[in-house]
Design a protein around this motif. Structure first.
Motif, mmCIF file in Angstrom:
data_model
loop_
_atom_site.group_PDB
_atom_site.id
_atom_site.type_symbol
_atom_site.label_atom_id
_atom_site.label_comp_id
_atom_site.label_asym_id
_atom_site.label_seq_id
_atom_site.Cartn_x
_atom_site.Cartn_y
_atom_site.Cartn_z
ATOM 1 N N ASP A 1 32.163 27.287 50.278
ATOM 2 C CA ASP A 1 33.101 26.587 48.898
ATOM 3 C C ASP A 1 34.304 27.721 49.264
ATOM 4 O O ASP A 1 35.640 27.255 48.669
ATOM 5 N N LEU B 1 33.910 20.264 43.557
ATOM 6 C CA LEU B 1 35.109 21.283 44.175
ATOM 7 C C LEU B 1 36.313 20.975 44.166
ATOM 8 O O LEU B 1 37.254 21.334 43.515
ATOM 9 N N ARG C 1 39.749 30.410 42.206
ATOM 10 C CA ARG C 1 39.403 29.888 42.044
ATOM 11 C C ARG C 1 38.641 31.467 43.621
ATOM 12 O O ARG C 1 37.725 31.365 43.464
#
Lengths: 367, 367
Positions: A148, B151, B179
């Motif tokens: 991510d 995302l 983030r």
């Protein structure tokens, strides 16, 4: 079937530019990741491992997508040495890192490039620290978050490359499309691997989205857009990149079954043992007799498959004509790519020979 | 300890603006996701499930981060009805969707908001179709890719909100930081849950990064930056948002142990059964006697924990003074947030009452 034109070797200029690109990408990744590591360190020293693993992981990349982005830029008249383009090209390595780390998690792969995969490395950290709970679960969490992070960092790096908004914003549009397409392709691949009724048409769709667009067409578009390329040139990049990307993946599929372990670095017939439903396999099953299908299904995907089993499956793929058909397809697609290149209104002649050289390298390799 | 000033109810104007925000966010998500679904459909009909699940999932969000982004925008003089701000605010729901879907995967959670979690839904699809291989593995892959899509789509949506680059680019800088911070906080939480030696200091660091910055401070910064807020106002947003965000998470921790199941919708003492090492638990263990620690560890994290065990653990948390200490901390942090707000150079008075109302709602709730 057309002969393959203009497959000349790289010019010395193109060779030197490619070497400079690799150095530039390395440097850009180092600088960007050092900044991110400092941010993580400000939070907690425990986060050092995340930054370290990303830096180590991207150091081993082949720089394939940056190379296509770079020549897309050069072909549209971009400055060979612009450091901003090096940063933009390097950002694609972070996207690729995210894709690989998550892919290894999905496939439960233990190794990557001869080292433990990222989730295995986090599981090992858990064990070494003597932490509580299941190491495997910690490994999943660590690798999921690392992927991510790479995904977020790739667009941050691209956006911060320093090129002006009027160039950057259209290029980011291609970047968006590229990300959606590759994830769509990956999901379609997941379905294809699960559904037994794989057709050649669907297998080729996976090839197109998961590989051809992601590895070649979209990086070319991204680089081209950053240099202000017009619609015509971007269309040529598609006409060159899509068939070449498909040929590139088909070559990969052939090597996964027939490749020499000494060159590929993987055991012989590895894809057969894994039961990978590639376009090559789909083609074989579409043209096989019922008896051949039955024999094929008996061995295909058996983790214990031995050399005799590999030989038997290979024989079916050859005798159904699937191997010849796929090789023919590779030749045709490569020829299509070359013809598109010959007609391309490229600004730099180096770009033409570089793209021709990349086409040859992508489709004629043995490992 | 200071009293809590300016905890007045929302003005009718602020109430109406919040309702308009919710409607605007819903609409923006519908439009954006319909475009993405069309893109996916162009690839293969099999991809419909990805778009459908995302649309369904984000429809159930609480719009907490969009609300703070919106009032950050309003506080800096942003137009109440600007549809571009609705799009920007809505993009945070996609980021949150990605975080939750991946979080449920890490925790192997079976449900979310009273429905099967996304990986369970993909596993069910696999079963319904009668596909080959393990459904659990397919569920992991499907949910991993869906989270990745969310995302990527969150930054695509934010970037395409339509506000001009000179506003957008600084705001995207806060988005980047947000983030990285939330992923850092999640990894730190993973470590905290694994390492038995959780200190109050580290537990509070997790609270800060995983919740306070992510849910309140950074959304305020993002909205403020989009409206062209200066450094002074952004500093006020931190002075208000960080303590409030910490208080918000601490309230969550208290409810996880002492909450009324009829209000929280979760079984009594759920966090104790899960063995969640929150700040409340860290505080209890720091101040407990060795005998209390031993009794605590015997029951904590036992999935079979019954009401007698819950009562025993609660008793330790109360008698060590941990509950009172955390309640005091919540009061102090909320007072800090309110004082920062009273001094804030906010452009709109509605913004002041709205932020005060959100502070009260976040810290005085019972579920």
């Amino acid at each position: 079937m057309s002969p393959i034109p203009s497959m000349s070797p790289l010019t010395p200029g193109a060779e030197a530019d490619l070497a400079a690109l690799r150095a530039g990408v390395d440097r850009a990744l180092e600088v960007f990741l050092a900044e991110r590591a400092a941010e993580l360190d400000d939070v907690d020293a425990e986060l050092g491992i995340q930054g370290d693993l990303v830096a180590e992981f991207v150091a081993g990349g082949k720089r394939l997508r940056p190379a296509f982005a770079y020549w897309g830029w050069r072909g549209a008249g971009g400055d060979p040495d612009d450091p901003r383009m090096m940063v933009a090209a390097a950002s694609l390595e972070l996207l690729q890192a995210a894709a690989i780390v998550h892919d290894d998690l999905m496939d439960a792969s233990d190794t990557r490039r001869g080292r433990p995969s990222i989730h295995r490395q986090f599981a090992a950290l858990h064990r070494d620290r003597g932490w509580e709970g299941a190491g495997e679960r910690f490994g999943l969490g660590g690798a999921l978050l690392l992927g991510d992070l790479c995904l977020c960092w790739s667009d941050e790096m691209l956006r911060k490359c320093g090129l002006p908004p009027e160039r950057l914003l259209p290029a980011l549009g291609y970047f968006d499309t590229m990300r959606t397409e590759v994830m769509a392709g990956q999901y379609l691949d997941l379905v294809t691997q699960s559904a037994a009724d794989t057709t050649m048409a669907r297998a080729m769709r996976v090839v197109r989205y998961k590989s051809a667009k992601y590895t070649i067409e979209r990086p070319l578009h991204l680089g081209g857009a950053l240099a202000g390329a017009g619609e015509d040139l971007l269309a040529v990049y598609s006409a060159y990149g899509l068939p070449l990307g498909e040929a590139f993946q088909l070559r990969d599929d052939v090597l996964g079954v027939f490749g020499d372990p000494a060159v590929t670095g993987k055991p012989a017939g590895d894809d057969l043992r894994e039961g990978k439903r590639t376009a090559l396999v789909a083609k074989a099953l579409e043209t096989a007799t019922p008896a051949q299908v039955e024999r094929f299904q008996r061995w295909f995907g058996d983790p214990e498959l031995d050399s005799r089993g590999v030989a038997e499956l290979r024989e079916i793929i050859v005798s159904t004509g699937a191997l010849a058909a796929v090789e023919r397809l590779i030749t045709d697609l490569t020829a299509q790519a070359s013809q598109a290149l010959d007609k391309a209104p490229l600004t730099a002649d180096d770009a033409r020979t570089a793209l021709a050289g990349l086409a040859r390298a992508a489709t004629q390799r043995t490992g």
